[in-house]
Scaffold this active site. Structure first.
Site, PDB file in Angstrom:
ATOM      1  N   CYS A 262     -24.864  15.320  40.705  1.00  0.00           N
ATOM      2  CA  CYS A 262     -24.519  14.568  41.945  1.00  0.00           C
ATOM      3  C   CYS A 262     -25.015  13.082  41.519  1.00  0.00           C
ATOM      4  O   CYS A 262     -25.687  12.852  40.467  1.00  0.00           O
ATOM      5  CB  CYS A 262     -25.194  15.025  43.181  1.00  0.00           C
ATOM      6  SG  CYS A 262     -26.820  14.615  42.958  1.00  0.00           S
TER       7      CYS A 262
ATOM      8  N   ASP B  30       2.935   3.606  32.917  1.00  0.00           N
ATOM      9  CA  ASP B  30       3.213   4.759  32.280  1.00  0.00           C
ATOM     10  C   ASP B  30       2.760   4.767  30.801  1.00  0.00           C
ATOM     11  O   ASP B  30       3.184   5.733  29.946  1.00  0.00           O
ATOM     12  CB  ASP B  30       4.569   5.172  32.300  1.00  0.00           C
ATOM     13  CG  ASP B  30       5.521   4.139  31.527  1.00  0.00           C
ATOM     14  OD1 ASP B  30       4.965   3.002  31.424  1.00  0.00           O
ATOM     15  OD2 ASP B  30       6.359   4.739  30.778  1.00  0.00           O
TER      16      ASP B  30
ATOM     17  N   ASP C 183      -1.026   0.398  29.428  1.00  0.00           N
ATOM     18  CA  ASP C 183      -1.407   0.266  30.791  1.00  0.00           C
ATOM     19  C   ASP C 183      -2.857   0.627  31.058  1.00  0.00           C
ATOM     20  O   ASP C 183      -3.336   0.763  32.343  1.00  0.00           O
ATOM     21  CB  ASP C 183      -0.522   0.832  32.037  1.00  0.00           C
ATOM     22  CG  ASP C 183       0.952   0.260  31.740  1.00  0.00           C
ATOM     23  OD1 ASP C 183       0.958  -1.042  31.707  1.00  0.00           O
ATOM     24  OD2 ASP C 183       2.108   0.896  31.629  1.00  0.00           O
TER      25      ASP C 183
ATOM     26  N   ASP D  43       4.352  -1.817  36.530  1.00  0.00           N
ATOM     27  CA  ASP D  43       4.683  -1.988  35.158  1.00  0.00           C
ATOM     28  C   ASP D  43       6.094  -1.978  35.155  1.00  0.00           C
ATOM     29  O   ASP D  43       6.800  -1.496  36.095  1.00  0.00           O
ATOM     30  CB  ASP D  43       4.093  -1.142  34.280  1.00  0.00           C
ATOM     31  CG  ASP D  43       4.546  -1.185  32.829  1.00  0.00           C
ATOM     32  OD1 ASP D  43       4.299  -2.437  32.248  1.00  0.00           O
ATOM     33  OD2 ASP D  43       5.068  -0.273  32.244  1.00  0.00           O
TER      34      ASP D  43
ATOM     35  N   CYS E 261     -28.555  12.070  40.964  1.00  0.00           N
ATOM     36  CA  CYS E 261     -29.004  12.321  39.472  1.00  0.00           C
ATOM     37  C   CYS E 261     -29.033  11.161  38.585  1.00  0.00           C
ATOM     38  O   CYS E 261     -29.983  11.030  37.657  1.00  0.00           O
ATOM     39  CB  CYS E 261     -28.204  13.177  38.903  1.00  0.00           C
ATOM     40  SG  CYS E 261     -28.500  14.822  39.522  1.00  0.00           S
TER      41      CYS E 261
END
Length: 747
Positions: A12, A635, A639, A425, A15
């Site tokens: 978690c 894509d 990017d 994009d 930690c």
């Protein structure tokens, strides 16, 4: 030195704080930042004062592990293996807990009075608590050592006391029956809670594991070995890590460029889409730069290495993605934040209840004190609280999948509805992402079939990427209307072929010369271009199309327009996003004229052209600096840095694996209308989470005081622990049913 290390053993966000404290307490470490999201620790240290082994020992002293290896890739591989082993163990524990819990719940709910019911439930519950769920008790103990509490603490305390109390009542029921009371057991509560919470952790780990695979795939873009040319011209294959500045390397067709450098002998077309995002490969001649990770296509060449190792552009992209992922503070899940306060309060109330009854309880003080204090812990069990978020998220994720929206984690779905800026994009997102012929205008109709066949055969021999689009279009359009033959000696065959750098090609057919290329080639060949043809070419260029001229020695025979088509649904999707009050931006590596034309066609007012990957990320950070919540849609590999920097990252499903891995949401459709749908889904899911948490808290605010016996002085009513367990179960059912409402709503 500033170094990043993989960390294992974290469960978690608390930690991460514990590891930071352990590291910063060491002499020689000036700063430490531990990121729970990508499971890494970035340590700034003085190597003269502290060694890597001592850094590792400091982390191990806090009951975690830090992976150190000479090679960063080896360290990541070792850490990934440890995580995979942990994931398999978690999967087996979840399955074991679920199978063992089922008979306990069935007996506890419907067959409590069957012979030996308590002993049978004990038999099935013991492995759930002591083995399958032991991680909660270990983590709770670690939190206690660091004077903090989280969801694991609540699970451990409630299930532990419920189990121990039930065990006592099973072994020694006479303690209660001698007082005229029934010896209740709560095995089903302990077993079911652990099974549910383990399932939630399994789903969380599965989503989180994809983060590291993005970096691994980026690293995989660099070849392991490379062919080095020695001073005497000999060839030898060496590991990529042994390449030095000034080395001469051989790059064959299909090879990945190993390092950054300059082309020497030879020429080729190189796919640089990972840098620019543009689909058309770039011609590389002697003296031009090439970059690590880009892909050589048709030609072979020698190159001189200039930037190697961590200095290459690919290494910089990897570093930028890691930093962008690590720069986000680990978002403490809402339930964990609440539990940090809720757990100590509930434990305190339970103890206070016990003390109050011991002081004011009269003859039955101990009996009532024990029953009420346990009832407080049982009714405050985290089942409803623990299910509030994951059930809504699970239903939301399922609903998204039905609508081509793959959601990777809860954080993105919680943030998406808040965005007020979205960056798109161009290539592959707004457009189709591949060059296609949109127009062919013929100016010599006398022998069009013969001219088409000649053009086809010229383009078939050309290595230029746009030539593929032309041959594909001519094949599709005229497959049956003319003979395509590049091997025979008929009228369409090409006798000789010459490539003219930066201009196009020159070819001969039966003594006649033909040209295919740009306007400059036609002018330099002294071929007149009539005003009407020039006007048509200019009109096509204004539409973001590349114009190719086809001519013989005396006149222009045709002009061909090639473009990356805009998706049919892009304009409508952008209009809908703007209607939601979201500012839409377009960033592209393409030229200004093309960017302007595309932006005008789809209705985008804000756009930037000729952007490199770092420029996109900087642009996002500038918007964030103005207080905007930014989503990025892309894509390509180029990017990935921007996607990691955005508040919400969305990848198009037909894009690169790296973009998909870095992004928190993936659209499995090329339809941008899925983005407004995802925003609507986010609103519905977040609203459901808030409703679930509200009812879970109302239940606790009302239930805990009643369990503590607040009504007893006035009415003589004490809540039976069994009723408390039933109330807890009902609260969980109500949360699940409320979450299922998302499934039935339209988005």
């Amino acid at each position: 030195m500033k170094t990043s290390y993989p960390v294992t053993g974290m469960s978690c966000a608390a930690c991460a704080i514990n590891i930071e404290k352990a590291l910063e307490s060491q002499d020689g470490i000036s700063g430490a930042s531990v990121n729970f999201a990508n499971l890494t620790a970035t340590v700034e240290y003085d190597p003269d004062k502290i060694k890597q082994e001592e850094i590792q020992a400091a982390v191990q002293s806090a009951d975690y592990n830090l992976v150190i290896e000479e090679d960063a890739e080896d360290a990541n591989e070792q850490a990934e293996k440890i995580r995979q082993d942990e994931f398999i163990k978690l999967k087996l524990h979840t399955l074991g807990a679920a199978i063992s819990s089922l008979p306990v719940v069935v007996i506890g709910m419907f067959f409590m009075n069957m012979p030996y019911a308590d002993w049978i439930m004990l038999l099935f519950t013991a492995p759930v608590v002591m083995y399958f769920g032991k991680r909660f008790f270990i983590n709770a103990w670690m939190q206690l050592q660091h004077r903090s509490a989280n969801m694991d603490t609540l699970v451990a305390v409630s299930t532990g006391i419920a189990f121990v109390f039930s065990l006592f009542n099973t072994v020694y029921p006479e303690f209660w029956t001698s007082k005229g009371l029934e010896a209740h057991v709560y095995y089903e509560a302990a077993a079911a809670i652990i099974a549910f919470i383990l399932l939630g952790k399994l789903l969380e780990e599965k989503a989180k594991s994809n983060t590291s695979s993005a970096i691994k795939k980026l690293i995989g873009l660099q070849p392991k070995t490379v062919v080095k040319i020695s001073a005497d011209g000999g060839e030898s294959e060496i590991p990529i890590r042994d390449v030095k500045q000034g080395d001469v390397l051989l790059v064959r067709p299909g090879d990945k460029i190993p390092v950054d450098g300059t082309v020497g002998d030879g020429s080729s077309f190189v796919d640089e889409s990972m840098i620019s995002g543009e689909p058309i490969p770039v011609e590389k001649m002697s003296g031009e730069q090439v970059f690590s990770g880009t892909i050589n296509q048709k030609g072979s060449f020698r190159m001189t290495a200039e930037k190697v190792g961590a200095e290459t552009l690919l290494a910089q992209i990897i570093k930028m993605v890691q930093q962008a992922q690590g720069s986000k503070a680990p978002v403490q899940k809402l339930v964990d934040r609440i539990a940090a306060v809720f757990v100590p309060v509930v434990i305190g109330l339970s103890m206070l209840t016990f003390i109050a009854w011991m002081v004011f309880g009269g003859e039955q003080a101990f009996t009532h004190a024990l029953l009420t204090s346990v009832t407080v812990l049982v009714i405050a069990c985290p089942c409803a609280l623990g299910l509030a978020t994951p059930t809504a998220i699970m239903v939301g994720v399922g609903k998204g999948a039905e609508n081509n929206i793959l959601i990777k984690d809860a954080e993105s779905i919680e943030t998406l509805h808040k965005i007020n800026a979205i960056i798109l994009d161009k290539t592959g997102t707004i457009t189709e992402g591949r060059p296609e012929v949109t127009d062919i205008i013929w100016y010599d109709s006398g022998d069009s079939n013969n001219n088409k066949a000649i053009l086809y055969n010229i383009e078939k021999q050309s290595e230029h990427p746009l030539a593929d689009a032309v041959t594909k279009e001519l094949s599709k359009e005229n497959m049956l209307s003319f003979s395509i033959d590049n091997n025979s000696n008929n009228i369409q065959s090409i006798d000789s072929f010459q490539s003219i750098t930066g201009r196009g090609v020159k070819a001969y057919n039966n003594g006649n010369v033909y040209f295919v290329g740009n306007r400059q080639l036609i002018i330099e060949s002294n071929i007149e271009i009539p005003a009407g043809i020039d006007d048509s070419a200019i009109d096509l260029q204004k539409q973001a199309k590349t114009v190719v001229y086809f001519a013989n020695s005396s006149k222009v025979l045709a002009i061909i327009a090639i473009a990356d088509r805009i998706k049919s649904n892009s304009k409508q999707a952008i209009k809908e996003m703007k209607a939601k009050g979201i500012a839409v931006y377009m960033l592209t590596g393409d030229n200004r004229q093309t960017a302007s034309a595309v932006a005008a066609q789809v209705g985008i007012d804000n756009f930037e052209s000729e952007f490199m990957p770092a420029d996109k990320a900087n642009y996002i950070e500038d918007l964030q600096g103005k207080g905007m919540i930014v989503a990025m849609v892309g894509d390509g590999i180029n990017d990935s840095h921007a996607l990691a920097a955005a508040d919400v990252s969305i990848a198009m499903g037909k894009g690169s694996d790296i973009a998909i891995d870095v992004a928190k949401l993936t659209l499995t459709t090329s339809d941008l209308n899925a983005i407004p749908k995802a925003i609507n889904l986010s609103k519905q899911t977040v609203r459901t989470i808030k409703q679930n948490l509200f009812w879970a808290f109302i239940y606790n605010l009302i239930g805990i005081p009643i369990a503590a016996g607040i009504l007893y002085p006035a009415t003589g009513f004490l809540l039976n622990p069994m009723i408390a367990a039933a109330a807890m179960a009902f609260s969980s059912v109500s949360v699940v049913m409320n979450s299922l409402r998302v499934k039935w709503k339209a988005i």
